[in-house]
Design an enzyme around this catalytic site. Structure first.
Site, short mmCIF file in Angstrom:
data_model
loop_
_atom_site.label_atom_id
_atom_site.label_comp_id
_atom_site.label_asym_id
_atom_site.label_seq_id
_atom_site.Cartn_x
_atom_site.Cartn_y
_atom_site.Cartn_z
N ASP A 197 0.84 -1.19 0.00
CA ASP A 197 0.00 0.00 0.00
C ASP A 197 0.89 1.25 0.00
OD1 ASP A 197 -2.83 1.16 0.41
OD2 ASP A 197 -1.80 1.93 2.19
N TYR A 210 -0.53 11.70 3.48
CA TYR A 210 -1.35 11.99 2.30
C TYR A 210 -1.52 13.49 2.07
CZ TYR A 210 -2.59 7.04 2.45
OH TYR A 210 -2.54 5.67 2.45
N HIS A 268 -7.20 -6.31 -0.43
CA HIS A 268 -6.13 -5.31 -0.38
C HIS A 268 -5.09 -5.66 0.67
CE1 HIS A 268 -4.27 -1.33 -0.57
NE2 HIS A 268 -4.35 -1.27 0.75
#
Length: 366
Positions: free
Chosen positions: A172, A284, A339
């Site tokens: 990720d 982020y 995921h």
């Protein structure tokens, strides 16, 4: 060169400025959309369970699994240049080849528990808490989480551990960092293994051309907002955090290795601490200032593992990644996996990694 030859003509400057304006208009518009959706969800929760919506608690004591000796030893290293102290768990004898593991969001070193046990026989396995996560220091300003800082962290940690190269594995967001470390410091990465994250150039190009991926990556935009994303994670005692790993839409499927109640408590212990979500989300908050990334080639042998049921990343990006790897490239897509691949299908993932590592060793000997 002729004087002024490097300066773009006025029409080109206007086009570049227009594209930049369009890009940032898209970013902030989608931030607003995501904020509205989150606000509606909050109101819905208040309407249904007003007494529980704002109820959450800090877990004061870590569950026993976080101190399981079979996973390795808790260690700390302070980086001289940045002054930050990093926490990691290490398994395997010192002096063995280094395998460095980089987790994603919202995870921490514990997401690699199955790999810590598996690879310690032949490697010094180090599962790191990235900058801002867990017991690693968390700078307060979002500027401290730019990609160049995160890349330098890995270089500095490698050197502080007494190594000049490693097998680098990332999942990720940790996969994003792993790709960039491999691009910027190829001499430090003998083999690259990435789980459920495409080459960064593939991601930035694909997301702008495919609205479906833009929607799946909505949290990138939502996280640009101050304080509100952290708050949304806390409502209903971290219901969103639990749901990411356990819900039908985003969690580990029925054929996967589901997280135990103790595993969930480990995540809740880490992320329920005061301020524990700000550092991870700050990763982020600086991403758009670093985009679009330049196209860069990866020159070491690379393995890309992908769970086809990934709710956040479209599988088409995995195959496109091939064009950026100028060495042996292997892609394996697991049809029943989510995921959270290394936790979802640990036995299969570990077997695929072993095969890749030994295959490359054999090729080098030949």
């Amino acid at each position: 060169a002729r004087p002024g030859a490097a300066c773009p003509p006025p029409a080109r400057r206007v086009m570049v400025a227009a594209r930049a304006l369009l890009f940032w208009a898209l970013v902030y518009s989608y931030c607003g959309v995501c904020a509205c959706i989150a606000g509606l969800r909050l109101l819905w929760s208040i309407g249904r369970r007003p007494g529980q919506t704002f109820r959450w608690m800090v877990r004061e004591n870590p569950p026993a699994c976080l101190n399981d000796p079979s996973l390795g030893t808790h260690c700390y290293v302070r980086i001289k240049d940045s002054g930050l102290r990093f926490h990691y768990v290490a398994a395997g004898e010192r002096g063995k080849p280094l395998m460095l593991l980089l987790h994603g969001f919202p995870e921490f070193w514990y997401s690699w528990r199955h790999q810590l046990r598996e690879f310690k026989s032949e490697y010094r396995v180090v599962a790191l808490d990235l900058r801002g996560y867990g017991e690693t220091d968390a700078p307060s300003h979002k500027e401290n989480y730019k990609l160049d800082c995160l890349i330098t962290d890995i270089k500095d940690i490698l050197e502080s551990l007494g190594y000049n190269k490693c097998v680098l594995i990332g999942h990720d967001w940790g996969g994003m960092i792993a790709w960039l470390v491999a691009i910027c410091y190829p001499e430090m990465v003998t083999k690259l293994i990435v789980v459920n994250f495409p080459h960064p150039s593939v991601f930035t190009e694909y997301i702008l051309r495919h609205p479906s991926q833009l929607i799946k990556s909505g949290y990138y935009f939502f996280f640009q907002l101050p304080w509100f994303p952290e708050f949304m994670f806390t409502i209903n005692d971290f219901k969103i955090l639990k749901g990411l790993f356990t819900s039908h839409a985003t969690g580990i499927g029925r054929k996967g290795c589901r997280l135990t109640a103790e595993d969930i408590e480990a995540y809740l212990y880490i992320f329920s601490q005061p301020g524990a979500l700000t550092g991870p989300i700050n990763h982020y908050r600086s991403i758009f200032s670093c985009l679009p990334l330049q196209h860069h080639e990866v020159v070491m042998p690379t393995l890309l593992l992908w769970g086809e049921r990934d709710a956040f990343m479209e599988v088409e990006m995995a195959e496109i990644t091939r064009i950026y790897v100028k060495n042996h490239f292997r892609l394996t897509i697991l049809s029943e996996a989510s995921h959270w691949l290394q936790q979802d299908q640990p036995d299969i993932v570990n077997k695929l990694i072993w095969t890749f590592l030994k295959e490359e060793t054999t090729r080098k000997r030949e």
